[in-house]
Structure formats: structure tokens, C-alpha cells
Write a protein that holds these residues in place. Structure first.
Motif, PDB file in Angstrom:
ATOM      1  N   THR A  69     -46.680 112.893  61.589  1.00 10.46           N
ATOM      2  CA  THR A  69     -45.688 112.200  61.849  1.00 10.46           C
ATOM      3  C   THR A  69     -45.208 112.766  63.264  1.00 10.46           C
ATOM      4  OG1 THR A  69     -44.808 112.811  59.532  1.00 10.46           O
ATOM      5  CG2 THR A  69     -43.116 112.050  61.217  1.00 10.46           C
TER       6      THR A  69
ATOM      7  N   GLN B  34     -46.260 103.128  57.377  1.00  7.91           N
ATOM      8  CA  GLN B  34     -45.760 104.017  56.162  1.00  7.91           C
ATOM      9  C   GLN B  34     -44.410 104.654  56.631  1.00  7.91           C
ATOM     10  OE1 GLN B  34     -48.573 106.784  55.064  1.00  7.91           O
ATOM     11  NE2 GLN B  34     -47.513 107.550  53.287  1.00  7.91           N
TER      12      GLN B  34
ATOM     13  N   THR C  64     -41.190 104.064  54.391  1.00  3.95           N
ATOM     14  CA  THR C  64     -40.480 105.136  53.668  1.00  3.95           C
ATOM     15  C   THR C  64     -39.187 105.433  54.182  1.00  3.95           C
ATOM     16  OG1 THR C  64     -42.634 106.467  53.610  1.00  3.95           O
ATOM     17  CG2 THR C  64     -40.804 107.772  53.015  1.00  3.95           C
ATOM     18  N   SER C  65     -38.932 105.293  55.344  1.00  2.00           N
ATOM     19  CA  SER C  65     -37.459 105.509  55.936  1.00  2.00           C
ATOM     20  C   SER C  65     -36.708 104.125  55.306  1.00  2.00           C
ATOM     21  CB  SER C  65     -37.376 105.606  57.643  1.00  2.00           C
ATOM     22  OG  SER C  65     -38.180 106.543  58.322  1.00  2.00           O
TER      23      SER C  65
ATOM     24  N   PHE D 278     -37.348 102.879  52.526  1.00  5.18           N
ATOM     25  CA  PHE D 278     -37.056 102.992  51.169  1.00  5.18           C
ATOM     26  C   PHE D 278     -35.902 104.220  50.804  1.00  5.18           C
ATOM     27  CE2 PHE D 278     -38.418 105.701  47.536  1.00  5.18           C
ATOM     28  CZ  PHE D 278     -38.331 104.621  46.656  1.00  5.18           C
ATOM     29  N   LEU D 279     -36.112 105.342  51.616  1.00  5.34           N
ATOM     30  CA  LEU D 279     -35.031 106.272  51.251  1.00  5.34           C
ATOM     31  C   LEU D 279     -33.678 105.992  51.805  1.00  5.34           C
ATOM     32  CD1 LEU D 279     -36.928 109.385  52.767  1.00  5.34           C
ATOM     33  CD2 LEU D 279     -36.609 108.881  50.375  1.00  5.34           C
TER      34      LEU D 279
ATOM     35  N   VAL E 173     -38.396 112.082  55.960  1.00  4.35           N
ATOM     36  CA  VAL E 173     -39.394 111.572  56.107  1.00  4.35           C
ATOM     37  C   VAL E 173     -40.607 112.721  56.609  1.00  4.35           C
ATOM     38  CG1 VAL E 173     -41.259 110.061  56.975  1.00  4.35           C
ATOM     39  CG2 VAL E 173     -38.950 109.278  56.310  1.00  4.35           C
TER      40      VAL E 173
ATOM     41  N   SER F  68     -41.078 115.295  53.708  1.00  3.53           N
ATOM     42  CA  SER F  68     -41.509 114.930  52.270  1.00  3.53           C
ATOM     43  C   SER F  68     -43.086 114.300  52.314  1.00  3.53           C
ATOM     44  CB  SER F  68     -40.849 113.481  52.335  1.00  3.53           C
ATOM     45  OG  SER F  68     -41.173 112.427  52.809  1.00  3.53           O
TER      46      SER F  68
ATOM     47  N   GLU G 233     -45.800 111.901  50.428  1.00  3.83           N
ATOM     48  CA  GLU G 233     -46.163 110.590  49.867  1.00  3.83           C
ATOM     49  C   GLU G 233     -47.257 110.706  49.027  1.00  3.83           C
ATOM     50  OE1 GLU G 233     -46.088 105.871  50.324  1.00  3.83           O
ATOM     51  OE2 GLU G 233     -44.775 107.010  51.620  1.00  3.83           O
TER      52      GLU G 233
ATOM     53  N   LYS H  43     -41.679 105.752  43.835  1.00  2.53           N
ATOM     54  CA  LYS H  43     -41.846 104.645  44.953  1.00  2.53           C
ATOM     55  C   LYS H  43     -42.231 103.605  44.164  1.00  2.53           C
ATOM     56  CE  LYS H  43     -42.644 103.652  49.629  1.00  2.53           C
ATOM     57  NZ  LYS H  43     -43.584 104.192  50.927  1.00  2.53           N
TER      58      LYS H  43
ATOM     59  N   LEU I 264     -42.793 110.413  45.753  1.00  2.26           N
ATOM     60  CA  LEU I 264     -42.530 111.012  47.152  1.00  2.26           C
ATOM     61  C   LEU I 264     -41.834 112.380  46.602  1.00  2.26           C
ATOM     62  CD1 LEU I 264     -40.283 108.595  49.434  1.00  2.26           C
ATOM     63  CD2 LEU I 264     -42.566 109.632  50.169  1.00  2.26           C
TER      64      LEU I 264
END
Length: 331
Positions: free
Chosen positions: A133, A172, A176-177, A179-180, A198, A201, A203, A226, A329
Motif C-alpha cells: 500500500t 483493489q 476496498t476503501s 466498500f468500508l 485499508v 487490513s 484482504e 466482502k 477483510l
């Protein structure tokens, strides 16, 4: 006596052969990875790809990206206790865990106390990518990464990451951001906190029948579904047959149908039906032979969270098991 001796001497030939095959493949992989990346032939790359296809993180990548990574991966091994990534350092590479376990910890920058214990953000294992990341965001490492066991890693430097994985991981990261941010529990959080979440975490993709959380009593993290479905079950141990019978009498027969379910990574078949007739001696023997016994609590669907309610009720050791192929996640 003779039967006991026979049972003690018996072993599963299939399991033994599988382990031997995996061991040979792993040794072959290490030999191939010791070849200088620029000197690896196309045949070497195909063999590395074949050996790595059992790695959870690697197998989720497109075939083209897999081959490109095989040209760049560098093998490294570390002893337990080694610090791989230091908090505050500039990110120059990321890692794919080949074997072993690591933990991600963060220390308070303002804390100078000698007895200060860093906070564990997450734990990672074989098949997890770590450190990627920061290569996307060009930020300094927000946490340190420490080996909790002897660990083998595949190292991907920043240039190779940007060429092979950056687009995939960027997509991704944003997914993910998003989704959260849409989960009610995080809806009021500012964007920078979501981005940090993120960072912290993992995945993971799990196949149906895999145990995600073996024991909720010893789990410090939240698991968010997820995609797919999970099942939560309680382990019924420490009770004699009578106590267990009283508890199971309250469960409708449908709850214990002959459904194939898994709590240990392997498929098991529930062999007892909870009906009033099960109290015969023969059926009691069958029930007592089911060790350990599990009671289905509830199912989890997309966006459901495991670890909030369970943390409040410590009556049973709960297990989280998958009913379908899942993406989860861990936070």
C-alpha cells in the motif's frame, strides 16, 4: 489388543504422499528462485509459476502478471523476531509471504517509555501480500512488520511492483476503501482514517470449507465478509453426554441435517439428527464420538462483521467457517 496395535501403526498414505510432493515442490521452487532474476529462462518462469499456484495471494493474480512476477521475485528468509519493515521508513519494496507468520505493529511516536508495548494491528501468514500500500501512496511506513516465526518471503522491489502490480493493487485499494466507507460502522469516518484502515487490513480469498477464525476467544480482529457466505459455530466441549443432550434437545432437527460443513479446513459430515429418538445407547455413542461437537449459531452474508457481538459473549469458543468461496477483510 491386536486391533489397537494395528490402528496405531496405520497412517494415511494419501496424506503422506501429498506432503512429500509439496515438500519436493517447495525445494524445487527455492532452487529456481536462487537463479538470478535476469538469467531465468522461459522454462524457469513456467516452473516457478507452477510451484507458486498453491500460494493464495499468487493464485489470485492474472496469468500474465504471475509470469512477470516470476521474472522479478527474490527469495529471502528471516528468523523469528526479525524486523522486516520499520515504522517511519521510506517504502522501497513489498513482500509475498511464502511460509511463516508475521505481525504488523504500531508504536506511539510520542511514547518514550521503555515498557511501552506496540499495538498489534494485524497478523499475516502464507499467501498474504504486505507492504504494497505504501508503494501506491508514496507514504512512509505507518507501522513495523515483525516475524513471529521463521519466515520465507518473496521480495518485489518498487520498480517491478509499479510495472506488474500497481494498477491491480490501486484498483483493489480504491474498491476496498469504497466498500468500508459504505459500511454503517465506518460511515462517519473521515477519508484519511478509512485509508489508514485499508493500510492495516488484509484482504483474503478463501475456498469453501476453510476455517477463517478457529477460536473467537483468541482472536483480536474483526472479519468482514466482502463476498460469499460464512457460518458461525460454537464448540461444545467440557460437557458430558447428559448436559449436551439437554442443550441439543432444544435445537430443531433441521439444524443438524446431513449437511457437509467444515470447521478445520476439511469437509466433515454431520452424522447425527437431533430427534427425540436419538437417546438410544447406540446413538449416544455416535454423538459422543463426534469430537469436537459444534452448534451452528448463524450465517454471515456480504458486509456482515464477525468479532463484534462475539467479543461480548465469551460463553463458547466460536469458529467462523466458509459455506461458499469467499473474499474477506481482516481488520
Amino acid at each position: 489388543m491386536q486391533m489397537n496395535v494395528k490402528s496405531n501403526l496405520m497412517f494415511n498414505v494419501n496424506d503422506y504422499s501429498k506432503k512429500q510432493f509439496q515438500k519436493k515442490r517447495f525445494e524445487k521452487l527455492k532452487l529456481l528462485l536462487h537463479i538470478c532474476p535476469k538469467q531465468r529462462s522461459q522454462q524457469d518462469l513456467l516452473q516457478i509459476q507452477a510451484c507458486l499456484r498453491t500460494n493464495r495471494g499468487f493464485q489470485c493474480l492474472p496469468s500474465k502478471a504471475q509470469l512477470q512476477l516470476c521474472q522479478a521475485l527474490v527469495y529471502q528468509e528471516y528468523e523469528a523476531g526479525t524486523i522486516i519493515i520499520k515504522q517511519g521508513h521510506v517504502a522501497t519494496e513489498c513482500y509475498l509471504i511464502l511460509s511463516g507468520k508475521i505481525k504488523v505493529v504500531m508504536a506511539d511516536e510520542d511514547s518514550q517509555a521503555k515498557n511501552f508495548t506496540p499495538e498489534t494491528l494485524c497478523e499475516a501468514e502464507e499467501g498474504d501480500f504486505i507492504g504494497e500500500t505504501c508503494l501506491l501512496t508514496d507514504l512512509k511506513r505507518p507501522a513495523s512488520v515483525i516475524c513471529t516465526s521463521d519466515t520465507e518471503l518473496l521480495v518485489i522491489d518498487k520498480e517491478d511492483f509499479k510495472f506488474v502490480l500497481a494498477d491491480l493493487r490501486c484498483e483493489q485499494f480504491h474498491a476496498t476503501s469504497h466498500f468500508l466507507r459504505n459500511l454503517p460502522i465506518f460511515s462517519a469516518w473521515p477519508p484519511e482514517k478509512i485509508d489508514f484502515l485499508v493500510h492495516c487490513s488484509l484482504e483474503r480469498f478463501y475456498r469453501a470449507g476453510t476455517t477463517v477464525v478457529p477460536d473467537s476467544l483468541n482472536s483480536l480482529f474483526l472479519v468482514i465478509v466482502k463476498s460469499g457466505r460464512c457460518m458461525i459455530a460454537a464448540k461444545l466441549d467440557g460437557a458430558d453426554d447428559g448436559d449436551c443432550s439437554d442443550l441439543l434437545d432444544q435445537i430443531p432437527p433441521k439444524s443438524f441435517s446431513k449437511e457437509k460443513i467444515s470447521f478445520t479446513g476439511q469437509h466433515l459430515e454431520a452424522t447425527c439428527k437431533m430427534t427425540p429418538k436419538y437417546k438410544s445407547g447406540k446413538q449416544k455413542a455416535q454423538i459422543s464420538s463426534l469430537t469436537p461437537r459444534f452448534l451452528k449459531i448463524r450465517s454471515l452474508e456480504q458486509s456482515d462483521i464477525f468479532g463484534l457481538l462475539e467479543a461480548m459473549d465469551k460463553s463458547y469458543a466460536l469458529q467462523l467457517s466458509l459455506k461458499e468461496n469467499n473474499m474477506v477483510l481482516t481488520i
